[in-house]
Design an enzyme around this catalytic site. Structure first.
Site, PDB file in Angstrom:
ATOM      1  N   SER A 196      -3.206 -11.302  -7.557  1.00 36.03           N
ATOM      2  CA  SER A 196      -3.813 -10.053  -7.090  1.00 36.03           C
ATOM      3  C   SER A 196      -2.805  -9.122  -6.420  1.00 36.03           C
ATOM      4  O   SER A 196      -3.133  -7.969  -6.144  1.00 36.03           O
ATOM      5  CB  SER A 196      -4.958 -10.351  -6.117  1.00 36.03           C
ATOM      6  OG  SER A 196      -5.967 -11.039  -6.791  1.00 36.03           O
ATOM      7  N   HIS A 237      -5.637  -8.438   2.779  1.00 34.45           N
ATOM      8  CA  HIS A 237      -5.499  -9.261   1.585  1.00 34.45           C
ATOM      9  C   HIS A 237      -4.820  -8.450   0.478  1.00 34.45           C
ATOM     10  O   HIS A 237      -4.730  -7.234   0.562  1.00 34.45           O
ATOM     11  CB  HIS A 237      -6.884  -9.752   1.144  1.00 34.45           C
ATOM     12  CG  HIS A 237      -6.865 -11.051   0.410  1.00 34.45           C
ATOM     13  ND1 HIS A 237      -7.333 -11.185  -0.873  1.00 34.45           N
ATOM     14  CD2 HIS A 237      -6.437 -12.277   0.791  1.00 34.45           C
ATOM     15  CE1 HIS A 237      -7.191 -12.440  -1.261  1.00 34.45           C
ATOM     16  NE2 HIS A 237      -6.647 -13.127  -0.281  1.00 34.45           N
ATOM     17  N   GLU A 241     -13.308  -2.793  -3.066  1.00 38.69           N
ATOM     18  CA  GLU A 241     -13.112  -4.078  -3.732  1.00 38.69           C
ATOM     19  C   GLU A 241     -14.239  -5.067  -3.454  1.00 38.69           C
ATOM     20  O   GLU A 241     -14.605  -5.295  -2.296  1.00 38.69           O
ATOM     21  CB  GLU A 241     -11.797  -4.730  -3.276  1.00 38.69           C
ATOM     22  CG  GLU A 241     -11.545  -6.024  -4.037  1.00 38.69           C
ATOM     23  CD  GLU A 241     -10.513  -6.951  -3.399  1.00 38.69           C
ATOM     24  OE1 GLU A 241      -9.883  -7.694  -4.138  1.00 38.69           O
ATOM     25  OE2 GLU A 241     -10.360  -6.932  -2.162  1.00 38.69           O
ATOM     26  N   ASP A 260     -13.389 -13.577  -7.079  1.00 42.04           N
ATOM     27  CA  ASP A 260     -12.223 -14.443  -7.295  1.00 42.04           C
ATOM     28  C   ASP A 260     -12.350 -15.770  -6.543  1.00 42.04           C
ATOM     29  O   ASP A 260     -12.140 -16.843  -7.112  1.00 42.04           O
ATOM     30  CB  ASP A 260     -10.979 -13.686  -6.834  1.00 42.04           C
ATOM     31  CG  ASP A 260      -9.707 -14.502  -6.990  1.00 42.04           C
ATOM     32  OD1 ASP A 260      -9.287 -14.711  -8.133  1.00 42.04           O
ATOM     33  OD2 ASP A 260      -9.145 -14.928  -5.962  1.00 42.04           O
ATOM     34  N   HIS A 282      -7.503  -9.276 -12.702  1.00 42.09           N
ATOM     35  CA  HIS A 282      -7.123 -10.323 -13.656  1.00 42.09           C
ATOM     36  C   HIS A 282      -8.380 -11.090 -14.011  1.00 42.09           C
ATOM     37  O   HIS A 282      -9.417 -10.955 -13.363  1.00 42.09           O
ATOM     38  CB  HIS A 282      -6.072 -11.262 -13.049  1.00 42.09           C
ATOM     39  CG  HIS A 282      -6.515 -11.851 -11.747  1.00 42.09           C
ATOM     40  ND1 HIS A 282      -7.499 -12.807 -11.667  1.00 42.09           N
ATOM     41  CD2 HIS A 282      -6.153 -11.572 -10.466  1.00 42.09           C
ATOM     42  CE1 HIS A 282      -7.708 -13.104 -10.390  1.00 42.09           C
ATOM     43  NE2 HIS A 282      -6.911 -12.371  -9.640  1.00 42.09           N
TER      44      HIS A 282
HETATM   45 ZN    ZN Z   1      -7.420 -15.657  -7.163  1.00 41.01          ZN
END
Ligand code: ZN
Ligand code: NAG
Ligand code: NAG
Length: 527
Positions: A128, A191, A351, A356, A398
């Site tokens: 990320s 993050h 976000e 994830d 991703h």
């Molecule tokens: Zn991840």
């Protein structure tokens, strides 16, 4: 010769038996039309022809939108792979009482969709950090690095001190253009993904000073991410900062509002520093740490709003106390209301960061619910912002290795097992993982039955991710392209930033008019 070919085919068919071993017949009755959950209408040819006509008409109504994008909101689903979208829309439909597969996430109705290629400079499968550098700063870089170009290897503080390696984000481009900027996330605000809007670091884990020291680097030379957000540009100019991660801002020995400790070893309290900075600038501002405080600012937010709702990440929506924890949609609404006050416009990054995390732990119901939460936040944004002047882009950084599989019947529980069994009589989960705690290796050539077993880590996937766009120049987002094009495309639509702009060539001459002029001139000259 022909006879030999024919014989080979006959033998192959005989070997395979009557059924195709790749596509076994479902157990009789299970998928028969009488027990199918398809509606009577769906059994008619007309239903699908009408559905297609509606699709054609909707496309015909779509206009190319050549306005300048005053406002830009980028939504990012961390790890929101294409199968995640298909499964989440099915879950959403099933929650509403339908079969589910035919349902739609809010942004799936956007006029343009495309694919972005997610690999990083030194990584086939991205993380990320390098992806945030791509979709926010417009360059592909090394895995684990944020806001620096490919000259900075991960962990290399020295290389990252050279500001020539720093790449600015579209949030910084927007600020330089007189617009406002903000960031919203369900993870720690330090993050990797949100940090892409404001930080330049050689290692994504340098969220507070002790982490920089742990890698034998000097936080004076390579400041940690939280410090950069509060005290450096562009973070110190953000009007809205909403997320988690209070621990990155507070010193060791200091407990936060909910009794959890800080992690900083430089004895600095960055929440107080943020407040003092705004105080000294004489601007209206507020720090909030729970939903009630946030909502008290809903109707007229202060100029600057800092909200840190957890010591670490925000809780999963399904596990959070709805009274004390804001939803992503609520955070998004307040952020847009705040930023919309700037006549010149704004850039907002939102976000849904825990899709994830849930995928890593193979908590598929949480991953899908966090995706649905983002769909809801996007819906709120579409209601607050006009298509005429506001570009909304929804994408992922991703993929993940969740597969949507089995021969489950129409309307089958998306979180359940397929109604089919494999050759060994073992059921499939409709959603399964190629690795991680929920993945199973075959034992003596037989798949293990699907039951609770201990853990190991699931990984990201290397596949492309979807991009959905609505608003000015949405058509620029179609096709299959490098993830690092995204901020350039958004800034093109908004006519700001260092690259090519939609409006830099002056008013465009309408192509058909141009053709008419050329033809008329040719006729006069009898060419
Ligand atoms: Zn991840
Ligand atoms: C949620 O938080 C409120 C306020 O602290 C509390 O009164 C309530 O019991 C909590 N609800 C649950 C389900 O924990
Ligand atoms: C698989 O597990 C389920 C529940 O744990 C059990 O009911 C079923 O009989 C098992 N099937 C096989 C083939 O072992």
């Amino acid at each position: 010769m022909r006879f030999v070919v024919l014989l080979t085919v006959v033998i192959a068919v005989a070997r395979a038996g009557i059924t195709d071993r790749y596509h076994p017949d479902e157990p009789r009755g299970v998928h028969s039309s009488s027990s199918s959950r398809a509606s009577d209408k769906e059994r008619e040819t007309k239903h699908w022809a009408d559905e297609a006509v509606a699709g054609i008409e909707e496309r015909l109504r779509r206009q190319n939108n050549r306005n300048v994008a005053r406002n830009i909101v980028m939504f990012l689903g961390d790890g929101m792979s294409v199968p995640t979208l298909a499964a989440a829309r099915t879950l959403l439909g099933q929650r509403l009482g339908s079969t589910g597969e035919e349902h739609q996430l809010s942004f799936e109705a956007f006029p343009t969709s495309g694919f972005s290629k997610t690999y990083c400079l030194n990584a086939q499968i991205a993380d990320s950090a390098c992806t945030a550098t791509a979709y926010l700063c417009g360059v592909k870089a090394n895995r684990g690095t944020i806001g620096v170009n490919g000259h900075v290897p991960r962990w290399n503080c020295d290389a990252s001190v050279d500001t020539a390696t720093h790449v600015d984000s579209i949030a910084a481009w927007a600020l330089a253009d007189g617009r406002d900027a903000g960031v919203v996330t369900t993870t720690r605000i330090t993050h990797a993904s949100p940090a892409g809007t404001y930080a330049h670091v050689a290692n994504r884990h340098w969220e507070h000073d002790a982490k920089v020291r742990e890698d034998n680097a000097d936080p004076q030379r390579c400041p940690d991410v939280a410090h950069q957000l509060v005290n450096m540009s562009p973070g110190n100019q953000f009007k809205v900062i909403l997320g988690g991660g209070r621990r990155e801002f507070l010193p060791v020995g200091v407990l936060d509002q909910e009794g959890s400790p800080g992690l900083r070893t430089d004895n600095r309290n960055l929440i107080n520093e943020w407040l003092a900075n705004k105080e000294s600038q004489g601007v209206s501002h507020a720090f909030v740490w729970n939903r009630e405080q946030l909502m008290s600012h809903a109707s007229s937010p202060p100029d600057y709003l800092l909200g840190l709702f957890e010591n670490n990440h925000l809780q999963y929506h399904l596990e959070a106390n709805k009274t004390t924890e804001p939803t992503l949609a609520e955070l998004t609404e307040i952020a847009i209301k705040s930023l919309k006050r700037n006549e010149k416009g704004f850039f907002l990054f939102v976000e849904s960061g825990r899709i994830d995390h849930a995928h890593h732990d193979n908590y598929v119901h949480l991953a899908l619910d966090e995706t649905i939460q983002m769909s809801e936040a996007v819906r709120v944004a579409t209601e607050l912002l006009s298509e005429d002047d506001s570009l909304i882009v929804v994408t992922a950084d991703h993929a993940h290795v969740m597969a949507f599989n089995g021969y489950t019947e129409r309307g089958g529980d998306i979180l359940g097992v397929s109604d089919d069994l494999d050759e060994d009589g073992v059921p499939y989960m409709t959603l399964s993982y190629a690795n991680g705690p929920g993945a199973r290796k075959q034992v003596n050539g037989v798949r293990v039955n699907v039951t609770a077993e201990p853990n190991f880590e699931e990984t990201h996937g290397g596949d492309d991710v979807g991009v959905f766009a609505r608003g000015p120049h949405h058509d620029m987002f179609s096709g299959v392209y490098e993830q690092s094009q995204l901020p350039h495309l958004m800034a093109y639509a908004g006519c700001f930033g260092p690259g090519k702009h939609a409006c830099s060539a002056g008013p465009a001459i309408h192509a058909p008019i141009l053709l008419l002029v050329v033809l008329t001139v040719c006729q006069i000259l009898r060419l």
